[in-house]
Design a protein around this motif. Structure first.
Motif, PDB file in Angstrom:
ATOM      1  N   ASN A   2       0.813  -1.205   0.000  1.00 45.74           N
ATOM      2  CA  ASN A   2       0.000   0.000   0.000  1.00 45.74           C
ATOM      3  C   ASN A   2       0.853   1.265   0.000  1.00 45.74           C
ATOM      4  OD1 ASN A   2      -2.179  -1.586  -0.036  1.00 45.74           O
ATOM      5  ND2 ASN A   2      -2.785  -1.256   2.092  1.00 45.74           N
ATOM      6  N   ALA A   3       1.898   1.245   0.841  1.00 49.13           N
ATOM      7  CA  ALA A   3       2.730   2.425   0.962  1.00 49.13           C
ATOM      8  C   ALA A   3       3.430   2.722  -0.360  1.00 49.13           C
ATOM      9  CB  ALA A   3       3.758   2.208   2.065  1.00 49.13           C
ATOM     10  N   PRO A   6       1.614   3.838  -6.192  1.00 50.62           N
ATOM     11  CA  PRO A   6       1.695   5.198  -6.711  1.00 50.62           C
ATOM     12  C   PRO A   6       0.321   5.832  -6.696  1.00 50.62           C
ATOM     13  CG  PRO A   6       1.652   3.648  -8.504  1.00 50.62           C
ATOM     14  CD  PRO A   6       1.613   2.838  -7.239  1.00 50.62           C
ATOM     15  N   LEU A   8      -2.836   6.680  -8.008  1.00 49.50           N
ATOM     16  CA  LEU A   8      -3.572   6.054  -9.106  1.00 49.50           C
ATOM     17  C   LEU A   8      -4.024   7.098 -10.113  1.00 49.50           C
ATOM     18  CD1 LEU A   8      -4.497   3.149  -9.779  1.00 49.50           C
ATOM     19  CD2 LEU A   8      -6.693   3.756  -8.810  1.00 49.50           C
ATOM     20  N   GLN A   9      -4.382   8.245  -9.582  1.00 48.33           N
ATOM     21  CA  GLN A   9      -4.834   9.334 -10.449  1.00 48.33           C
ATOM     22  C   GLN A   9      -3.732   9.693 -11.437  1.00 48.33           C
ATOM     23  OE1 GLN A   9      -7.701  11.343  -8.711  1.00 48.33           O
ATOM     24  NE2 GLN A   9      -7.393  13.361  -9.598  1.00 48.33           N
ATOM     25  N   TYR A  12      -3.364   7.024 -14.191  1.00 50.42           N
ATOM     26  CA  TYR A  12      -4.385   7.088 -15.235  1.00 50.42           C
ATOM     27  C   TYR A  12      -4.409   8.427 -15.958  1.00 50.42           C
ATOM     28  CZ  TYR A  12      -6.655   2.611 -14.579  1.00 50.42           C
ATOM     29  OH  TYR A  12      -6.928   1.282 -14.568  1.00 50.42           O
ATOM     30  N   ARG A  13      -4.528   9.501 -15.191  1.00 50.63           N
ATOM     31  CA  ARG A  13      -4.836  10.782 -15.824  1.00 50.63           C
ATOM     32  C   ARG A  13      -3.670  11.322 -16.643  1.00 50.63           C
ATOM     33  NH1 ARG A  13      -7.733  14.998 -12.206  1.00 50.63           N
ATOM     34  NH2 ARG A  13      -9.549  13.838 -12.859  1.00 50.63           N
ATOM     35  N   TYR A 123      -0.195  -3.169  -8.924  1.00 47.50           N
ATOM     36  CA  TYR A 123      -1.472  -3.882  -9.149  1.00 47.50           C
ATOM     37  C   TYR A 123      -1.182  -5.143  -9.957  1.00 47.50           C
ATOM     38  CZ  TYR A 123      -2.932   0.748  -7.823  1.00 47.50           C
ATOM     39  OH  TYR A 123      -3.073   1.927  -7.151  1.00 47.50           O
ATOM     40  N   SER A 125      -2.441  -7.853 -10.789  1.00 47.18           N
ATOM     41  CA  SER A 125      -3.372  -8.428 -11.756  1.00 47.18           C
ATOM     42  C   SER A 125      -3.411  -7.631 -13.049  1.00 47.18           C
ATOM     43  CB  SER A 125      -4.777  -8.539 -11.151  1.00 47.18           C
ATOM     44  OG  SER A 125      -5.254  -7.246 -10.849  1.00 47.18           O
ATOM     45  N   ARG A 126      -2.879  -6.396 -13.012  1.00 46.46           N
ATOM     46  CA  ARG A 126      -2.906  -5.564 -14.222  1.00 46.46           C
ATOM     47  C   ARG A 126      -1.640  -5.724 -15.065  1.00 46.46           C
ATOM     48  NH1 ARG A 126      -6.839  -1.835 -14.212  1.00 46.46           N
ATOM     49  NH2 ARG A 126      -6.687  -2.240 -16.434  1.00 46.46           N
TER      50      ARG A 126
END
Lengths: 156, 417
Positions: A2-3, A6, A8-9, A12-13, A123, A125-126
């Motif tokens: 978790n720490a 990155p 997530l925004q 993606y963005r 992530y 699974s990605r």
């Protein structure tokens, strides 16, 4: 985990979304010498890759199919990076990206644009989404092309 | 966190906070947010009563079953068989001989397809399944049809995700030997009219195989009332450990069927000339079984009986209504599967956002959902989608958690659209 995750925004963005938007412009080239399909049964990503190979050089490549943003962004970066590359370089870059995403190994210069996929490492699974275009391509340029799949088994 | 729900004609309350306290994992954080677990159709969480039963089994009673004469083996056998009796009562089977332990639903269906199918199917016979089956209720039948020359028929559905019963009836004929269908669709939540379908199948002399994996955690199952010939389900979707499941079968059918696998425990005597198979249910339980899993399943049955499946059904129905209303207000969201009779599954797509991206963003907000085709590729093709986002509920979920899902979807829109 978790720490180290990155923002997530950011993932993606700022990066993925912009690259993925170009996916529809990376259509199959006019001349196609090789075709290969790849899928990710875990999420339903599906790519049909069309390749124009001149001797051992990739003259052009493009895609059709339905997939997530990460897969589309990775496909666009692959098409741009490998235009003009040799088959041997395509195999090598694919291997190096896999090592970068899985183990944090350094990226070679020509793969610099794919650094934005780094966030995907948080992530697991990605990872299969990011690697699907590359795995599809490497199977496509093998002497005996096979169907690419990033997972052997789908969960119920 | 007591929530009022209506059960039939009387109002009652369901103490969600009390049941949530039984599930240790629900207290953890994911991505620094409280876990909102909405992936129950894939696998449910385990109450401490189940965890402790498995723990106690390994700490105090562990040994092989049906073999040793020593105390631990006797205790292990007693615990294993006690679990079978609990399951028998849970589904109202007539006798324990009709309750076979398997690895799960998939193995149970494969057992019927391989054993019953090999013995009873031949070229020209038909097996009828439906468009909304999980791969585990498609592929085993394809395999046995390929081996025997039988033909696989598929009953269509409508746009709401409901079976077309008229078509179902027309597809039944004197050629139909087996009819296999789910009780509740894992991808849509549609509840099928099992009793009616069984009756229709029996009218043409076919046997019925019901995939009950998604039904057992949500409603009371009475296999004798349903009159189905086989009923398969998994422990891990009903708060028990993974690796254990059940095949219920009517005794006269199980007795006609050859063993599925050979090995220890399924035999009476073995010589190189001839082997005599064991009685039911051992005939179908070759090798050392998943004993601790069975013990855990027994504890899960006790737990569900204590909470009360009628109360569970009523509470989950109230969650379904609440969630349906909240989710349908999300801009760009399209529900996939909107059956009149449905259980607590929300399967949906969002305009401009791929399910996998939605799943990752939701996970970042602590919300666990399943994305993809849910092992129902033909169904996804029917709805012309690559996959869906599926939020599936259990009785420990709350309205507040549905609100968090809706908030997470707002974040998806903000980031992707």
């Amino acid at each position: 985990m978790n720490a180290a995750a990155p923002d997530l925004q950011d993932l993606y963005r700022r990066t993925i979304k912009g690259q993925a938007a170009l996916f529809s412009q990376r259509r199959p080239p006019a001349i196609v010498t090789h075709r290969c399909e790849g899928s990710n049964p875990n999420c339903g990503d599906h790519l049909a890759l069309a390749l124009h190979l001149e001797d051992v050089a990739i003259a052009a490549l493009g895609f059709e199919g339905e997939s997530c943003l990460i897969c589309r962004a990775s496909a666009v970066m692959m098409a741009d990076t490998l235009a003009g590359a040799t088959v041997a370089q395509a195999h090598e870059f694919s291997r190096r990206l896999d090592a970068f995403l899985h183990d944090g190994q350094p990226l070679p210069g020509p793969l610099a644009t794919t650094r934005c996929l780094e966030g995907v490492r948080a992530y697991p699974s990605r990872l299969s989404c990011a690697l699907l275009p590359w795995q599809t391509l490497t199977r496509c340029i093998q002497p005996d092309p096979t169907y690419a799949t990033t997972h052997l088994e789908a969960k119920p | 966190m007591t929530q009022a729900v209506a059960t039939n004609d009387r109002a009652t309350t369901f103490d969600v906070a009390a049941v949530r306290a039984d599930f240790p994992i629900l207290a953890r954080n994911v991505h620094k947010k409280p876990l909102v677990y909405l992936d129950n159709a894939a696998s449910s969480q385990k109450p401490r009563q189940v965890i402790e039963a498995v723990d106690q089994y390994y700490r105090r009673h562990n040994a092989n079953v049906h073999r040793g004469l020593h105390t631990l083996s006797d205790e292990a056998t007693a615990a294993y068989e006690a679990a079978r009796e609990k399951v028998r009562g849970f589904i109202n089977a007539a006798e324990i001989a009709e309750v076979i332990f398997t690895k799960g639903t998939t193995e149970a269906i494969n057992l019927v397809a391989a054993s019953y199918g090999r013995a009873h199917l031949s070229a020209g016979d038909e097996v009828l399944i439906t468009y909304m089956e999980h791969h585990s209720n498609i592929v085993p039948w394809q395999m046995i049809c390929e081996q025997t020359g039988a033909v696989l028929r598929v009953c269509p559905i409508n746009e709401r995700g409901e079976l077309l019963l008229d078509a179902f009836e027309k597809l039944l004929s004197d050629k139909t030997r087996v009819v296999a269908f789910n009780h509740i669709s894992n991808a849509l939540g549609t509840v099928n009219p099992v009793k009616k379908m069984v009756k229709m199948a029996h009218a043409v002399g076919a046997v019925t195989v019901v995939d009950g994996a998604q039904a057992v955690p949500h409603q009371r199952i009475d296999v004798r009332d349903l009159d189905c010939d086989f009923y398969a389900f998994s422990g891990h979707k009903m708060f028990a450990p993974t690796g254990i499941g059940i095949l219920y079968g009517k005794r006269y059918l199980l007795e006609q069927m050859p063993p599925y696998q050979g090995g220890g425990d399924m035999i009476k005597t073995v010589s190189f000339e001839k082997t005599v198979y064991n009685e039911l249910p051992s005939k179908f339980e070759a090798g050392t079984p998943i004993i601790a899993g069975a013990v855990g399943l027994g504890a899960a049955v006790d737990y569900l009986e204590r909470v009360g499946l009628d109360a569970v059904s009523a509470y989950e129905h109230s969650l379904l209504e609440y969630g349906d209303q909240r989710l349908k207000s999300v801009p760009g969201l399209r529900m996939i599967g909107d059956a009149v009779d449905k259980t607590s599954v929300f399967s949906f797509v969002m305009e401009g956002a791929h399910p996998h991206d939605i799943g990752t963003i939701l996970s970042h907000t602590g919300v666990a959902v399943r994305t993809g085709h849910h092992c129902t590729e033909p169904l996804m093709k029917f709805f012309k989608v690559p996959g869906t986002v599926r939020a599936s509920l259990a009785f420990y979920n709350t309205r507040e958690e549905i609100d968090q899902l809706v908030d997470g979807l707002a974040k998806v829109r903000e980031m992707l659209l």
